[in-house]
Design an enzyme around this catalytic site. Structure first.
Site, PDB file in Angstrom:
ATOM      1  N   CYS A 158      -4.889 -12.186   6.749  1.00 42.17           N
ATOM      2  CA  CYS A 158      -6.290 -12.555   6.335  1.00 42.17           C
ATOM      3  C   CYS A 158      -7.348 -11.607   7.277  1.00 42.17           C
ATOM      4  O   CYS A 158      -7.138 -11.639   8.344  1.00 42.17           O
ATOM      5  CB  CYS A 158      -6.620 -14.018   6.373  1.00 42.17           C
ATOM      6  SG  CYS A 158      -5.344 -15.067   5.603  1.00 42.17           S
ATOM      7  N   ARG A 164      -6.045  -6.102   5.721  1.00 43.59           N
ATOM      8  CA  ARG A 164      -5.284  -7.088   6.298  1.00 43.59           C
ATOM      9  C   ARG A 164      -4.684  -7.903   5.263  1.00 43.59           C
ATOM     10  O   ARG A 164      -4.065  -9.025   5.513  1.00 43.59           O
ATOM     11  CB  ARG A 164      -6.417  -7.901   7.297  1.00 43.59           C
ATOM     12  CG  ARG A 164      -7.057  -7.087   8.290  1.00 43.59           C
ATOM     13  CD  ARG A 164      -8.062  -7.779   8.930  1.00 43.59           C
ATOM     14  NE  ARG A 164      -7.169  -8.967   9.851  1.00 43.59           N
ATOM     15  CZ  ARG A 164      -7.086  -8.847  10.756  1.00 43.59           C
ATOM     16  NH1 ARG A 164      -6.951  -7.785  11.564  1.00 43.59           N
ATOM     17  NH2 ARG A 164      -6.505  -9.980  11.151  1.00 43.59           N
ATOM     18  N   TRP A 176      -4.238 -13.150   3.015  1.00 42.52           N
ATOM     19  CA  TRP A 176      -2.692 -12.608   2.973  1.00 42.52           C
ATOM     20  C   TRP A 176      -1.959 -13.818   3.048  1.00 42.52           C
ATOM     21  O   TRP A 176      -2.156 -14.675   3.993  1.00 42.52           O
ATOM     22  CB  TRP A 176      -2.539 -11.803   4.257  1.00 42.52           C
ATOM     23  CG  TRP A 176      -1.027 -11.507   4.377  1.00 42.52           C
ATOM     24  CD1 TRP A 176      -0.058 -12.012   5.126  1.00 42.52           C
ATOM     25  CD2 TRP A 176      -0.193 -10.628   3.680  1.00 42.52           C
ATOM     26  NE1 TRP A 176       1.189 -11.523   4.785  1.00 42.52           N
ATOM     27  CE2 TRP A 176       1.122 -10.565   4.159  1.00 42.52           C
ATOM     28  CE3 TRP A 176      -0.650  -9.438   2.447  1.00 42.52           C
ATOM     29  CZ2 TRP A 176       2.248  -9.653   3.494  1.00 42.52           C
ATOM     30  CZ3 TRP A 176       0.596  -8.746   1.975  1.00 42.52           C
ATOM     31  CH2 TRP A 176       2.032  -8.885   2.616  1.00 42.52           C
ATOM     32  N   ASN A 189      -8.224 -17.420   9.525  1.00 40.35           N
ATOM     33  CA  ASN A 189      -7.179 -16.518   9.670  1.00 40.35           C
ATOM     34  C   ASN A 189      -6.177 -16.984  10.692  1.00 40.35           C
ATOM     35  O   ASN A 189      -6.628 -17.261  11.778  1.00 40.35           O
ATOM     36  CB  ASN A 189      -7.598 -15.211  10.055  1.00 40.35           C
ATOM     37  CG  ASN A 189      -6.448 -14.000  10.319  1.00 40.35           C
ATOM     38  OD1 ASN A 189      -5.298 -14.375   9.987  1.00 40.35           O
ATOM     39  ND2 ASN A 189      -6.776 -13.265  11.514  1.00 40.35           N
ATOM     40  N   GLY A 190      -4.853 -17.144  10.198  1.00 42.67           N
ATOM     41  CA  GLY A 190      -3.881 -17.780  11.085  1.00 42.67           C
ATOM     42  C   GLY A 190      -2.991 -18.619  10.433  1.00 42.67           C
ATOM     43  O   GLY A 190      -2.551 -18.946   9.353  1.00 42.67           O
ATOM     44  N   GLU A 218      19.347   4.105   8.672  1.00 42.74           N
ATOM     45  CA  GLU A 218      17.722   3.799   8.493  1.00 42.74           C
ATOM     46  C   GLU A 218      16.958   4.816   9.553  1.00 42.74           C
ATOM     47  O   GLU A 218      16.144   5.276   8.736  1.00 42.74           O
ATOM     48  CB  GLU A 218      17.691   2.412   9.026  1.00 42.74           C
ATOM     49  CG  GLU A 218      16.234   1.852   9.331  1.00 42.74           C
ATOM     50  CD  GLU A 218      15.312   1.816   7.978  1.00 42.74           C
ATOM     51  OE1 GLU A 218      15.908   2.059   7.060  1.00 42.74           O
ATOM     52  OE2 GLU A 218      14.270   1.827   8.215  1.00 42.74           O
ATOM     53  N   LYS A 242      14.202   7.117   7.687  1.00 39.19           N
ATOM     54  CA  LYS A 242      13.111   7.587   8.246  1.00 39.19           C
ATOM     55  C   LYS A 242      12.740   8.891   8.380  1.00 39.19           C
ATOM     56  O   LYS A 242      11.592   9.266   7.998  1.00 39.19           O
ATOM     57  CB  LYS A 242      12.786   6.831   9.584  1.00 39.19           C
ATOM     58  CG  LYS A 242      12.834   5.331   9.481  1.00 39.19           C
ATOM     59  CD  LYS A 242      11.671   4.337   9.138  1.00 39.19           C
ATOM     60  CE  LYS A 242      11.531   4.219   7.668  1.00 39.19           C
ATOM     61  NZ  LYS A 242      12.059   3.227   7.054  1.00 39.19           N
ATOM     62  N   GLU A 245      12.162  10.680   4.716  1.00 39.68           N
ATOM     63  CA  GLU A 245      11.260  10.252   4.023  1.00 39.68           C
ATOM     64  C   GLU A 245       9.855  10.585   4.442  1.00 39.68           C
ATOM     65  O   GLU A 245       8.801  11.133   3.577  1.00 39.68           O
ATOM     66  CB  GLU A 245      11.226   8.676   3.646  1.00 39.68           C
ATOM     67  CG  GLU A 245      10.842   7.742   4.845  1.00 39.68           C
ATOM     68  CD  GLU A 245      11.114   6.437   4.220  1.00 39.68           C
ATOM     69  OE1 GLU A 245      10.979   5.921   2.978  1.00 39.68           O
ATOM     70  OE2 GLU A 245      11.335   5.291   4.896  1.00 39.68           O
ATOM     71  N   HIS A 283      35.625  13.090   8.896  1.00 41.94           N
ATOM     72  CA  HIS A 283      36.129  13.407   7.386  1.00 41.94           C
ATOM     73  C   HIS A 283      35.025  14.180   6.746  1.00 41.94           C
ATOM     74  O   HIS A 283      35.122  14.177   5.700  1.00 41.94           O
ATOM     75  CB  HIS A 283      36.473  12.177   6.929  1.00 41.94           C
ATOM     76  CG  HIS A 283      37.459  11.227   7.607  1.00 41.94           C
ATOM     77  ND1 HIS A 283      38.733  11.529   7.578  1.00 41.94           N
ATOM     78  CD2 HIS A 283      37.300  10.098   8.348  1.00 41.94           C
ATOM     79  CE1 HIS A 283      39.440  10.636   8.552  1.00 41.94           C
ATOM     80  NE2 HIS A 283      38.528   9.522   9.141  1.00 41.94           N
ATOM     81  N   LYS A 322       5.117   2.591  -2.127  1.00 42.52           N
ATOM     82  CA  LYS A 322       5.386   1.357  -1.301  1.00 42.52           C
ATOM     83  C   LYS A 322       6.007   0.249  -2.002  1.00 42.52           C
ATOM     84  O   LYS A 322       6.901  -0.271  -1.609  1.00 42.52           O
ATOM     85  CB  LYS A 322       3.908   0.760  -0.694  1.00 42.52           C
ATOM     86  CG  LYS A 322       4.186  -0.247   0.237  1.00 42.52           C
ATOM     87  CD  LYS A 322       4.850   0.243   1.449  1.00 42.52           C
ATOM     88  CE  LYS A 322       4.983  -0.910   2.239  1.00 42.52           C
ATOM     89  NZ  LYS A 322       5.934  -0.368   3.339  1.00 42.52           N
TER      90      LYS A 322
HETATM   91  C1  G6P Z   1      10.384   1.662  -1.531  1.00 43.24           C
HETATM   92  C2  G6P Z   1       9.591   1.939  -0.249  1.00 43.24           C
HETATM   93  C3  G6P Z   1      10.523   1.425   1.044  1.00 43.24           C
HETATM   94  C4  G6P Z   1      11.189   0.355   0.760  1.00 43.24           C
HETATM   95  C5  G6P Z   1      11.900   0.157  -0.723  1.00 43.24           C
HETATM   96  C6  G6P Z   1      12.458  -1.306  -1.101  1.00 43.24           C
HETATM   97  O1  G6P Z   1      11.321   2.865  -1.581  1.00 43.24           O
HETATM   98  O2  G6P Z   1       9.271   3.218   0.163  1.00 43.24           O
HETATM   99  O3  G6P Z   1      10.194   1.312   1.985  1.00 43.24           O
HETATM  100  O4  G6P Z   1      12.175  -0.071   1.553  1.00 43.24           O
HETATM  101  O5  G6P Z   1      10.987   0.723  -1.759  1.00 43.24           O
HETATM  102  O6  G6P Z   1      11.272  -2.017  -1.122  1.00 43.24           O
HETATM  103  P1  G6P Z   1      10.947  -3.674  -1.080  1.00 43.24           P
HETATM  104  O7  G6P Z   1       9.768  -3.938  -1.208  1.00 43.24           O
HETATM  105  O8  G6P Z   1      11.903  -4.036  -2.141  1.00 43.24           O
HETATM  106  O9  G6P Z   1      11.489  -3.985   0.163  1.00 43.24           O
END
Ligand code: G6P
Length: 625
Positions: free
Chosen positions: A13, A38, A84, A110-111, A498, A502, A505, A521, A620
């Site tokens: 929020c 936010r 939020w 907010n909180g 991961e 990162k 991407e 392998h 996203k």
């Molecule tokens: C997209 C985003 C990733 C995320 C994935 C799953 O590829 O770029 O950052 O991990 O979707 O999204 P979700 O909202 O289901 O975690």
């Protein structure tokens, strides 16, 4: 000083308020637009103009403006909120501002009010209050009303006295219809800034709605209440009723920087928020002094969870990686067989799902189409479905039988960082509860894990401090690589995946994650002096094996950047670079080892001139299949 040091991270929020010589409405709307990063589940405004005009709407600020249309927006005193969701789904009713029962007071918040349930019950039982929304915020404004009514107190005094009964985090602004030329603001743990102009004051969650009006601000301290009138200016008191002299600061930052808390990109801000977001995720659910974890979502279905035959975890991208760590956690701590599935593969292969299966869906957005569809299928086949989701009220959260929100606040950077550590924190807590309830995790061990998990936020903070400069240096050394290999074992194999994700991407460098032993392998054929190999070597149980893997890489002239536990001298001698992480118990190492991986990808991408927050071709929230 690094920005992280003087910004308190509490999201969920944005609030803004105005009192002064101008029309409040356009200033509030502009302020809300600045605060929309936010949270954007709903927005609302209340204005003092002879009466109290209250408008609120699910959705973005633009939806609110449309809904208000040509209605009355006059008045020079007002408050606004962008939400939020934490308690209660995102809709018009749960949107702020919230009214007191007598409709005299109106409040934005907010909180999180941790003891809202107790307060709510008392208000209903002893004072006959009725509530319209599911929010903790409405409880707060009713509580203030009750205190005010009892002794006919001025609003600022009612706020002060009411807040002494409240546990949790809050930044609030309250208006009283009977005292229309006054704003009352207070805070604890959530941020609040007061802008002091010539003939006006603004109050907001951060300085972004304020800077275009004034550069003079007062940062309210925890447990302080501010009363603002044009006549008497700003008067600050503590909850204990001591009068304070506010200090005025000048702000130098530009608006763009302010939104990002002084960071260049949201991703970096989100990486640095992790000490707070991990703590947020545990807040109210874990008590390290008493040694327990309590997850309401699990409690409701404990019998089925305890008797489950197996768990299937569904997710995509980073959320799938969190799922892989959960496989280690649930098998290790709770002796529950786990399968982790890409949601897209699971749904299209006519999977076997039984009624005594538990299906766990992990999703930051709660909207990922493949995860949603896979979950729907599992639900149809009679399994218990449980969501680990960030966005409150999202589709996946609504579809599941039960779940736990990770509460890490809006994640703006496309590459997920704080959501990942929130997911892993939540999954760790779940595995601990289940391990204990299923009788595989002895009480002493369970409590030891609780204590260790409680220490993680400060360890993450320390790690961010100690490794940041070193990571920047290492990023400079490898920014021109065309390939990179990430290796890890056990709990840290998913962290290798991961780390590689990162890097690829956001920096567009080809990277692969592998279980360290699998390197022999195939990938070993790729290793030469141009191939950086990032080895996560922080698990005590597989230490010797990892040392051998590093030797294998070195023998092929590969460059090794190793993540080790503090005080590790052996790998230090072998590797080209070592990054040290604080020590913890093995199941918790991913929460630490992933941090340098995130920072490394970030700095390499920045050095390559990439748009870190919005990498090409990615989104996203992936709502297509
Ligand atoms: C997209 C985003 C990733 C995320 C994935 C799953 O590829 O770029 O950052 O991990 O979707 O999204 P979700 O909202 O289901 O975690």
């Amino acid at each position: 000083m690094h920005p992280a040091k003087h910004i308190s991270f509490h999201f969920m929020c944005g609030i803004v308020a105005y009192i002064g010589s101008k029309k409040a409405y356009p200033i509030l709307i502009k302020g809300l637009l600045r605060l929309e990063y936010r949270g954007y589940d709903s927005a609302g405004i209340a204005l003092q103009n002879g009466t109290l005009n209250l408008y609120k709407k699910k959705g973005k600020v633009a939806d609110l403006v449309n809904a208000i249309g040509e209605q009355n927006t006059s008045g020079q005193v007002g408050i606004g909120h962008t939400r939020w969701a934490t308690h209660g789904k995102p809709d018009d009713i749960n949107a702020h501002p919230h009214l007191s029962g007598n409709e005299r007071l109106v409040l934005i918040h907010n909180g999180i009010i941790e003891n809202y349930a107790v307060l709510k019950n008392a208000l209903i039982k002893h004072h006959g209050h009725q509530f319209k929304s599911e929010t903790d915020t409405e409880v707060l404004v009713h509580l203030i009303e009750e205190v005010q009514k009892r002794e006919n107190l001025p609003i600022e005094e009612a706020v002060r006295q009411a807040l002494t009964q409240v546990h949790g985090a809050y930044a609030i602004v309250v208006m009283d219809r009977e005292d229309p030329n006054k704003l009352v603001a207070a805070r604890k743990s959530s941020p609040l800034v007061i802008g002091v102009g010539e003939d006006e004051f603004l109050v907001a969650s951060d300085a972004t709605p304020i800077v275009e009006h004034t550069k003079n601000v007062v940062y309210l301290n925890d447990e302080e209440v501010a009363t603002i009138t044009i006549q008497n200016g700003l008067v600050v008191k503590t909850l204990r009723n001591e009068v304070m002299t506010p200090t005025i600061h000048g702000i130098e930052l530009e608006i763009e920087q302010l939104e990002k808390g002084g960071y260049e990109y949201f991703m970096l801000k989100e990486i640095f928020e992790q000490p707070t977001t991990i703590a947020e995720c545990m807040r109210g659910r874990m008590n390290s002094d008493e040694g327990w974890v309590h997850l309401g979502g699990m409690q409701e279905h404990m019998k089925r969870l305890i008797n489950a035959q197996r768990m299937v975890i569904l997710g995509c991208g980073t959320s799938w990686h969190a799922g892989l760590i959960a496989e280690y956690l649930f098998e290790d701590l709770a002796r529950l067989p786990v399968e982790v599935e890409y949601a897209s593969e699971f749904r299209y292969r006519n999977p076997v799902v039984r009624e005594n299966d538990v299906i766990l869906a992990i999703s930051q957005s709660g909207e990922t189409a493949d995860t949603f569809a896979a979950l729907e299928l599992a639900k149809q086949r009679g399994a218990l479905t449980y969501g680990i989701v960030n966005v409150v009220g999202s589709s996946i959260a609504r579809l599941t039988h039960s779940g736990s929100y990770i509460h890490v606040g809006p994640e703006i950077g496309v590459a997920s960082t704080k959501a990942f550590t929130g997911q892993v924190t939540m999954l760790t807590m779940m595995a601990m509860v289940l391990g204990y309830e299923r009788g595989f995790l002895p009480k002493s061990q369970y409590q030891h894990l609780v204590q260790e998990l409680a220490l993680i936020p400060e360890k993450v903070e320390k790690l961010l401090e100690t490794c940041h400069e070193q990571i920047k240096y290492i990023a400079g050394e490898f920014k021109d690589a065309s390939n990179a290999l990430y290796l890890g074992r056990g709990y840290n194999f998913p962290v290798a995946l991961e780390g590689a994700l990162k890097l690829k991407e956001i920096s567009y460098i080809h990277a692969e994650g592998y279980p360290a032993a699998e390197m022999k392998h195939g990938p070993i054929a790729l290793i030469d002096e141009n191939m950086p190999v990032f080895v996560i070597a922080t698990n005590p149980s597989a230490y010797e094996k990892i040392v051998s893997n590093i030797q294998e890489v070195k023998a092929r002239k590969g460059v090794v950047i190793a993540l080790v536990t503090e005080g590790d001298d052996e790998i230090n001698k072998l590797a080209d670079y070592t990054i040290q992480i604080p020590s913890t118990v093995e199941p918790l190492t991913p929460l630490l080892s992933v941090i340098p991986m995130q920072l490394l990808a970030y700095h390499i991408a920045v050095l390559r001139g990439c748009n870190v927050d919005q990498p090409r071709n990615l989104a996203k929230s992936v709502t297509v299949e």
